[in-house]
Design a protein around this motif. Structure first.
Motif, PDB file in Angstrom:
ATOM      1  N   ASP A 169      50.513   5.235 -34.159  1.00 42.84           N
ATOM      2  CA  ASP A 169      49.845   4.792 -35.378  1.00 42.84           C
ATOM      3  C   ASP A 169      50.817   4.103 -36.336  1.00 42.84           C
ATOM      4  OD1 ASP A 169      51.283   6.958 -36.188  1.00 42.84           O
ATOM      5  OD2 ASP A 169      49.625   8.035 -37.096  1.00 42.84           O
TER       6      ASP A 169
ATOM      7  N   HIS B 109      47.244  10.399 -34.191  1.00 41.64           N
ATOM      8  CA  HIS B 109      46.670  10.493 -35.525  1.00 41.64           C
ATOM      9  C   HIS B 109      45.138  10.638 -35.467  1.00 41.64           C
ATOM     10  CE1 HIS B 109      46.468   9.661 -39.871  1.00 41.64           C
ATOM     11  NE2 HIS B 109      45.385   8.973 -39.559  1.00 41.64           N
ATOM     12  N   ALA B 110      44.475   9.764 -34.712  1.00 38.50           N
ATOM     13  CA  ALA B 110      43.008   9.773 -34.650  1.00 38.50           C
ATOM     14  C   ALA B 110      42.456  11.085 -34.113  1.00 38.50           C
ATOM     15  CB  ALA B 110      42.517   8.593 -33.803  1.00 38.50           C
TER      16      ALA B 110
ATOM     17  N   VAL C  73      42.664  13.549 -36.961  1.00 38.11           N
ATOM     18  CA  VAL C  73      41.629  13.268 -37.960  1.00 38.11           C
ATOM     19  C   VAL C  73      40.291  13.811 -37.472  1.00 38.11           C
ATOM     20  CG1 VAL C  73      40.304  11.437 -39.089  1.00 38.11           C
ATOM     21  CG2 VAL C  73      42.792  11.272 -38.964  1.00 38.11           C
TER      22      VAL C  73
ATOM     23  N   THR D 266      35.748  12.652 -43.130  1.00 35.90           N
ATOM     24  CA  THR D 266      36.684  11.881 -42.291  1.00 35.90           C
ATOM     25  C   THR D 266      37.763  11.223 -43.140  1.00 35.90           C
ATOM     26  OG1 THR D 266      35.145  10.008 -42.305  1.00 35.90           O
ATOM     27  CG2 THR D 266      35.124  11.430 -40.357  1.00 35.90           C
ATOM     28  N   GLU D 267      37.403  10.771 -44.335  1.00 29.75           N
ATOM     29  CA  GLU D 267      38.396  10.172 -45.228  1.00 29.75           C
ATOM     30  C   GLU D 267      39.386  11.233 -45.713  1.00 29.75           C
ATOM     31  OE1 GLU D 267      38.713   7.455 -49.291  1.00 29.75           O
ATOM     32  OE2 GLU D 267      36.765   8.252 -48.695  1.00 29.75           O
TER      33      GLU D 267
ATOM     34  N   ASP E  71      41.674  12.098 -42.825  1.00 34.47           N
ATOM     35  CA  ASP E  71      42.679  11.047 -42.614  1.00 34.47           C
ATOM     36  C   ASP E  71      43.811  11.163 -43.632  1.00 34.47           C
ATOM     37  OD1 ASP E  71      43.667   8.560 -41.375  1.00 34.47           O
ATOM     38  OD2 ASP E  71      43.145   7.658 -43.311  1.00 34.47           O
TER      39      ASP E  71
END
Length: 153
Positions: free
Chosen positions: A7, A47-48, A51, A84-85, A88
């Protein structure tokens, strides 16, 4: 040994002991409710994936983590952020607590929980450290971006 992660973060390959120390420090700071969020984070995952894993946690579990990491629950528009925000932002903040090589002096440093670095990367939120070679300043209107992120763009 530096590892450029998928990322874009240029973190130092951190040994298991340091990973455990950082995550234990976080678990202590977030208390019982937030502990499950920290346990959902996997240092070795992308990273994803982190998250996705953290965004599945309940709002009351995310709240103490957001507080400990200074992640705002409400956006600039005054509306609550979606999970989700928040996930993250939390993952970026957690990643920012692991050691990293300074792009200016080459020294390895770590931003400790609860401290305010001299500058934050405009794109990922990684904290800088105050070294003599650093050109990061708090001039009005200036932004700092991790060098590896600039190279990718």
């Amino acid at each position: 040994m530096t590892n450029v992660m998928t990322d874009g973060m240029a973190n130092v390959m951190t040994d298991d002991r340091t990973v455990k120390e950082v995550l234990a420090e976080l678990k202590k700071a977030v208390g019982a409710k937030g502990k499950v969020v920290i346990e959902a984070y996997d240092y070795y995952a992308e990273h994803a994936i982190n998250v996705n894993s953290i965004s599945k946690r309940k709002g009351e579990e995310l709240e103490p983590v957001c507080k400990a990491l200074d992640v705002l629950l409400v956006g600039r528009d005054g509306k609550n952020r979606v999970k989700t925000e928040l996930a993250d932002k939390n993952v970026l903040c957690i990643e920012g607590l692991f050691p990293i090589d300074c792009q200016d002096c080459g020294e390895q440093y770590r931003v400790k929980l609860g401290t305010t670095p001299p500058s934050l990367c405009f794109l990922c939120g990684q904290g800088a450290h105050a070294c003599k070679q650093s050109i990061t300043g708090n001039r009005k209107g200036s932004v700092w971006v991790l060098f590896v992120l600039l190279e990718e763009k």
